[in-house]
Design a protein around this motif. Structure first.
Motif, PDB file in Angstrom:
ATOM      1  N   PRO A 141      46.383  38.551  52.639  1.00  9.06           N
ATOM      2  CA  PRO A 141      46.797  37.804  53.838  1.00  9.06           C
ATOM      3  C   PRO A 141      47.020  38.670  55.073  1.00  9.06           C
ATOM      4  N   ASP A 142      47.284  39.957  54.864  1.00 11.01           N
ATOM      5  CA  ASP A 142      47.573  40.837  56.005  1.00 11.01           C
ATOM      6  C   ASP A 142      46.378  41.688  56.412  1.00 11.01           C
ATOM      7  N   THR A 143      45.233  41.448  55.758  1.00 14.13           N
ATOM      8  CA  THR A 143      44.044  42.244  56.055  1.00 14.13           C
ATOM      9  C   THR A 143      42.884  41.319  56.390  1.00 14.13           C
ATOM     10  N   PRO A 144      42.583  41.163  57.686  1.00 17.70           N
ATOM     11  CA  PRO A 144      41.466  40.283  58.071  1.00 17.70           C
ATOM     12  C   PRO A 144      40.132  40.828  57.539  1.00 17.70           C
ATOM     13  N   LEU A 145      39.244  39.908  57.197  1.00 15.07           N
ATOM     14  CA  LEU A 145      37.906  40.279  56.758  1.00 15.07           C
ATOM     15  C   LEU A 145      37.077  40.586  58.004  1.00 15.07           C
ATOM     16  N   GLU A 146      36.503  41.782  58.065  1.00 12.41           N
ATOM     17  CA  GLU A 146      35.783  42.216  59.265  1.00 12.41           C
ATOM     18  C   GLU A 146      34.515  41.399  59.497  1.00 12.41           C
ATOM     19  N   THR A 147      33.721  41.266  58.454  1.00  4.41           N
ATOM     20  CA  THR A 147      32.504  40.461  58.514  1.00  4.41           C
ATOM     21  C   THR A 147      32.313  39.771  57.161  1.00  4.41           C
ATOM     22  N   ARG A 148      31.374  38.833  57.080  1.00  4.73           N
ATOM     23  CA  ARG A 148      31.136  38.114  55.835  1.00  4.73           C
ATOM     24  C   ARG A 148      30.582  39.041  54.756  1.00  4.73           C
ATOM     25  N   ILE A 149      29.661  39.899  55.122  1.00  2.00           N
ATOM     26  CA  ILE A 149      29.097  40.867  54.174  1.00  2.00           C
ATOM     27  C   ILE A 149      29.679  42.232  54.507  1.00  2.00           C
ATOM     28  N   THR A 150      30.543  42.705  53.610  1.00  2.00           N
ATOM     29  CA  THR A 150      31.265  43.953  53.867  1.00  2.00           C
ATOM     30  C   THR A 150      31.760  44.571  52.567  1.00  2.00           C
ATOM     31  N   LYS A 151      31.957  45.874  52.608  1.00  2.00           N
ATOM     32  CA  LYS A 151      32.480  46.575  51.426  1.00  2.00           C
ATOM     33  C   LYS A 151      33.927  46.194  51.125  1.00  2.00           C
ATOM     34  N   GLN A 152      34.565  45.509  52.041  1.00  2.00           N
ATOM     35  CA  GLN A 152      35.944  45.077  51.822  1.00  2.00           C
ATOM     36  C   GLN A 152      36.079  44.217  50.556  1.00  2.00           C
ATOM     37  N   TRP A 153      35.030  43.486  50.212  1.00  2.00           N
ATOM     38  CA  TRP A 153      35.082  42.636  49.023  1.00  2.00           C
ATOM     39  C   TRP A 153      35.387  43.441  47.765  1.00  2.00           C
ATOM     40  N   GLN A 154      35.033  44.700  47.783  1.00  2.00           N
ATOM     41  CA  GLN A 154      35.289  45.549  46.615  1.00  2.00           C
ATOM     42  C   GLN A 154      36.783  45.792  46.413  1.00  2.00           C
ATOM     43  N   GLU A 155      37.572  45.587  47.454  1.00  2.00           N
ATOM     44  CA  GLU A 155      39.019  45.778  47.345  1.00  2.00           C
ATOM     45  C   GLU A 155      39.665  44.739  46.423  1.00  2.00           C
ATOM     46  N   ILE A 156      39.037  43.573  46.306  1.00  2.00           N
ATOM     47  CA  ILE A 156      39.568  42.564  45.382  1.00  2.00           C
ATOM     48  C   ILE A 156      38.679  42.441  44.138  1.00  2.00           C
ATOM     49  N   GLY A 157      37.855  43.455  43.930  1.00  2.00           N
ATOM     50  CA  GLY A 157      37.163  43.555  42.643  1.00  2.00           C
ATOM     51  C   GLY A 157      35.774  42.997  42.531  1.00  2.00           C
ATOM     52  N   PHE A 158      35.102  42.738  43.664  1.00  2.00           N
ATOM     53  CA  PHE A 158      33.698  42.373  43.583  1.00  2.00           C
ATOM     54  C   PHE A 158      32.864  43.654  43.539  1.00  2.00           C
ATOM     55  N   GLN A 159      31.623  43.534  43.067  1.00  2.00           N
ATOM     56  CA  GLN A 159      30.830  44.740  42.829  1.00  2.00           C
ATOM     57  C   GLN A 159      30.195  45.317  44.076  1.00  2.00           C
ATOM     58  N   GLY A 160      29.805  44.446  44.991  1.00  2.00           N
ATOM     59  CA  GLY A 160      29.090  44.937  46.166  1.00  2.00           C
ATOM     60  C   GLY A 160      29.613  44.368  47.461  1.00  2.00           C
ATOM     61  N   ASP A 161      28.722  44.316  48.448  1.00  2.00           N
ATOM     62  CA  ASP A 161      29.111  43.854  49.778  1.00  2.00           C
ATOM     63  C   ASP A 161      29.126  42.334  49.895  1.00  2.00           C
ATOM     64  N   ASP A 162      28.416  41.649  48.974  1.00  2.00           N
ATOM     65  CA  ASP A 162      28.324  40.194  49.040  1.00  2.00           C
ATOM     66  C   ASP A 162      28.685  39.597  47.676  1.00  2.00           C
ATOM     67  N   PRO A 163      29.826  38.918  47.583  1.00  2.00           N
ATOM     68  CA  PRO A 163      30.302  38.385  46.292  1.00  2.00           C
ATOM     69  C   PRO A 163      29.380  37.355  45.645  1.00  2.00           C
ATOM     70  N   LYS A 164      28.485  36.741  46.422  1.00  2.00           N
ATOM     71  CA  LYS A 164      27.687  35.636  45.872  1.00  2.00           C
ATOM     72  C   LYS A 164      26.886  36.065  44.646  1.00  2.00           C
ATOM     73  N   THR A 165      26.473  37.320  44.588  1.00  2.00           N
ATOM     74  CA  THR A 165      25.675  37.779  43.438  1.00  2.00           C
ATOM     75  C   THR A 165      26.505  37.862  42.164  1.00  2.00           C
ATOM     76  N   ASP A 166      27.806  38.015  42.295  1.00  2.00           N
ATOM     77  CA  ASP A 166      28.671  38.149  41.114  1.00  2.00           C
ATOM     78  C   ASP A 166      28.956  36.809  40.445  1.00  2.00           C
ATOM     79  N   PHE A 167      28.650  35.712  41.129  1.00  2.00           N
ATOM     80  CA  PHE A 167      28.914  34.391  40.556  1.00  2.00           C
ATOM     81  C   PHE A 167      27.702  33.821  39.806  1.00  2.00           C
TER      82      PHE A 167
END
Length: 321
Positions: free
Chosen positions: A163-189
């Motif tokens: 909640p205290d960390t805005p997402l910079e862009t839709r495709i970003t390495k930030q997703w890895q901070e919550i445990g996704f593998q790459g820049d775009d979580p859609k592939t992990d689903f």
């Protein structure tokens, strides 16, 4: 030599016992009916403990019935359960009660409690089948980045966890901070589809403190793991247990009526929270230990579900921290 002989005898015994049971079952039923004046379904409804113990026995009795009308009833309910609406589903129990009481010559004025007891079991049995269909539908729905609803839910997952960390862009390495593998979580689903996302979102929204507690463990310097990817693996475990029927114990014990998708989400949330504890207590050497610990955890859950009295209660998740 003795051990090999013993194992062979036990193997043959396990193979022969079900056949013997099928052969002598009609005699046992006739004997008990003669002396109790009750049919098998009555004996179960009156004598078995409410919940998984009773409903599993009723389901088994219906499945093994040789009565033509009851067989036709089961076939018809199975065919209609996938496409029926809520009002049609409500009628399942009344229809089943009527046919069974007529075929088994059960008089309503002599057995006033039977319709409600048996009807509840019917609702649970075919409610579970509806749940399987609903869960499979979510699993087979692929994540679509062009679908605004899907995208909104994914962003909501981020906002709930960070909640205290805005997402910079839709495709970003930030997703890895919550445990996704790459820049775009859609592939992990891809494996669990929207079911994986819906499970994660339910966990972080309904059990916010517990989910953030688990997320903090996933960031542990020694025992950390990929939060989202593990969560999707837990979805796979929960889905498998529902599909194979081992999860009936849980749903028949917690639901007095028909289980629904929210009950599945609660089951998932419990599993994810417990897996986190199991993982931390195992003190893995590294993430390469995941497969072994995951398998051991699944075996623990399956063993617990073999006990008809087992109930995985989600209340502790609400009270965490």
């Amino acid at each position: 030599m003795f051990r090999e002989t013993f194992c062979l005898v036990m193997f043959l015994f396990k193979k022969i016992l079900p056949v013997l049971h099928l052969l002598i079952r009609p005699f046992i039923k006739w004997f008990l009916h003669t002396f109790t004046r009750l049919c098998e379904l009555q004996r179960i409804c009156y004598g078995a403990k409410a919940g998984a113990n009773r409903t599993k026995q009723v389901e088994r009795s219906l499945t093994m019935s040789h009565n033509r009308r009851i067989q036709e009833l089961i076939k018809d309910l199975n065919q209609h359960v996938e496409h029926c609406d809520d009002n049609e589903f409500i009628g399942f129990s009344g229809r089943a009660v009527g046919i069974v009481m007529r075929e088994k010559c059960i008089k309503p004025h002599c057995h006033p409690d039977f319709p409600a007891l048996f009807g509840q079991c019917v609702t649970q049995i075919w409610g579970y089948k509806r749940l399987m269909i609903a869960v499979e539908k979510l699993r087979s729905e692929p994540y679509d980045a062009a679908n605004i609803v899907h995208e909104r839910k994914l962003l909501e997952l981020w906002n709930e966890l960070m909640p205290d960390t805005p997402l910079e862009t839709r495709i970003t390495k930030q997703w890895q901070e919550i445990g996704f593998q790459g820049d775009d979580p859609k592939t992990d689903f891809r494996g669990m589809g929207m079911l994986g996302l819906e499970n994660l979102l339910y966990f972080v929204k309904e059990y916010r403190d517990a989910a953030r507690h688990v997320l903090s463990h996933s960031m542990h310097p020694r025992f950390g793991y990929t939060f989202a990817i593990v969560g999707i693996n837990i979805t796979s475990m929960a889905f498998r247990m529902v599909k194979e029927g081992s999860a009936k114990t849980q749903f028949f014990n917690i639901c007095k009526t028909a289980p629904n998708v929210d009950h599945f989400h609660m089951f998932y949330s419990f599993l994810f929270y417990q897996f986190d504890s199991f993982w931390m207590e195992s003190e893995p050497r590294n993430i390469m230990d995941f497969s072994t610990i995951y398998k051991n955890f699944e075996e623990w859950v399956l063993h617990a579900l073999k006990n008809d009295d087992t109930v995985f209660n989600s209340n502790p998740l609400i009270e965490i921290i």
